[in-house]
Design an enzyme around this catalytic site. Structure first.
Site, PDB file in Angstrom:
ATOM      1  CG  ASP A   8      -0.398   0.181   2.522  1.00 50.61           C
ATOM      2  OD1 ASP A   8       0.850   0.305   2.615  1.00 50.61           O
ATOM      3  OD2 ASP A   8      -1.149   0.243   3.515  1.00 50.61           O
ATOM      4  CB  CYS A  65       0.576  -2.652   4.596  1.00 45.91           C
ATOM      5  SG  CYS A  65       0.236  -3.742   5.987  1.00 45.91           S
ATOM      6  CB  THR A  67       1.673  -2.892  10.919  1.00 47.96           C
ATOM      7  OG1 THR A  67       0.417  -3.228  10.284  1.00 47.96           O
ATOM      8  CG2 THR A  67       1.568  -1.526  11.582  1.00 47.96           C
ATOM      9  N   GLY A  68       2.264  -4.596   8.174  1.00 48.30           N
ATOM     10  CA  GLY A  68       2.113  -5.967   7.681  1.00 48.30           C
ATOM     11  C   GLY A  68       0.840  -6.616   8.190  1.00 48.30           C
ATOM     12  N   GLY A  70      -2.445  -5.501   8.289  1.00 45.39           N
ATOM     13  CA  GLY A  70      -3.611  -5.429   7.399  1.00 45.39           C
ATOM     14  C   GLY A  70      -3.469  -6.366   6.220  1.00 45.39           C
ATOM     15  CG  MET A  71      -0.464  -5.836   3.071  1.00 44.82           C
ATOM     16  SD  MET A  71      -1.285  -6.040   1.470  1.00 44.82           S
ATOM     17  CE  MET A  71      -0.521  -4.702   0.544  1.00 44.82           C
ATOM     18  CG  HIS A  98       7.292 -25.227  11.930  1.00 46.95           C
ATOM     19  ND1 HIS A  98       7.351 -25.098  13.305  1.00 46.95           N
ATOM     20  CD2 HIS A  98       8.413 -25.906  11.572  1.00 46.95           C
ATOM     21  CE1 HIS A  98       8.458 -25.685  13.755  1.00 46.95           C
ATOM     22  NE2 HIS A  98       9.125 -26.169  12.719  1.00 46.95           N
ATOM     23  CG  HIS A 132       5.059 -28.738  10.831  1.00 44.98           C
ATOM     24  ND1 HIS A 132       4.704 -28.398  12.114  1.00 44.98           N
ATOM     25  CD2 HIS A 132       6.405 -28.854  10.823  1.00 44.98           C
ATOM     26  CE1 HIS A 132       5.786 -28.302  12.862  1.00 44.98           C
ATOM     27  NE2 HIS A 132       6.842 -28.574  12.101  1.00 44.98           N
TER      28      HIS A 132
HETATM   29  C1  RB5 Z   1      -1.864   2.655   6.396  1.00 44.92           C
HETATM   30  O1  RB5 Z   1      -1.787   3.867   7.051  1.00 44.92           O
HETATM   31  C2  RB5 Z   1      -1.701   1.521   7.389  1.00 44.92           C
HETATM   32  O2  RB5 Z   1      -2.842   1.393   8.152  1.00 44.92           O
HETATM   33  C3  RB5 Z   1      -1.388   0.232   6.666  1.00 44.92           C
HETATM   34  O3  RB5 Z   1      -0.238   0.394   5.900  1.00 44.92           O
HETATM   35  C4  RB5 Z   1      -1.146  -0.981   7.525  1.00 44.92           C
HETATM   36  O4  RB5 Z   1      -0.228  -0.726   8.530  1.00 44.92           O
HETATM   37  C5  RB5 Z   1      -2.355  -1.666   8.016  1.00 44.92           C
HETATM   38  O5  RB5 Z   1      -2.311  -2.715   8.640  1.00 44.92           O
END
Ligand code: RB5
Length: 145
Positions: A8, A65, A67-68, A70-71, A98, A132
């Site tokens: 993103d 993204c 934090t990773g 959301g993805m 695993h 696994h």
């Molecule tokens: C975008 O601001 C942020 O929410 C997205 O990149 C991600 O961290 C969501 O999990």
């Protein structure tokens, strides 16, 4: 390997660097966007990359993204996709060994690019440990609930 990569707006330059490193290492990489820093919605890009894995056009997907998180949540909603959110080489290794994760999620705001690259390389190289498989079958069964 045939890889899909997606991000993103929070991870654009990060994705571009990883994409180029993967291509430099000889992988066939399909870039599923986003292609700008304009605010966008990570589920759209997780879906684009994971669809290629579901269809067999790609072997694996790399998702980035902020934090990773959301993805990874979005990818794990897709049938058959096991997405691992990793933050270290050891979690990346275990995601392959695993969990047989075909999708790897990372946070551009959480780990350094060099660490992310090490995670990707480790995840691609590490073999799955067949002992696994029973757990993966149970995960697949949960998709019916
Ligand atoms: C975008 O601001 C942020 O929410 C997205 O990149 C991600 O961290 C969501 O999990």
């Amino acid at each position: 390997m045939r890889l899909a990569i997606a991000c993103d707006h929070a991870a654009l330059s990060y994705k571009e660097r990883l994409r180029d490193l993967l291509r430099g290492a000889g992988h066939q990489v399909t870039d599923c966007g986003t292609d700008s820093t304009a605010s966008c919605d990570y589920p759209d890009f997780a879906q684009a990359a994971c669809r290629l894995v579901q269809s067999g056009e790609c072997d694996r997907a790399v998702l980035i993204c902020g934090t990773g998180i959301g993805m990874s949540i979005a990818a794990n909603k897709m049938t058959g996709i096991r997405c691992a959110l990793v933050h270290s080489v050891e979690t990346a290794r275990l995601a392959a060994a695993h969990n047989r994760a075909q999708a790897l999620a990372m946070g551009a705001r959480v780990i350094e690019l060099a660490t992310a690259w090490s995670c990707v390389q480790t995840w691609l190289a590490e073999p799955f440990e067949e002992r696994h498989q029973r757990r993966l079958d149970k995960i697949a069964a949960l998709e019916q609930h």
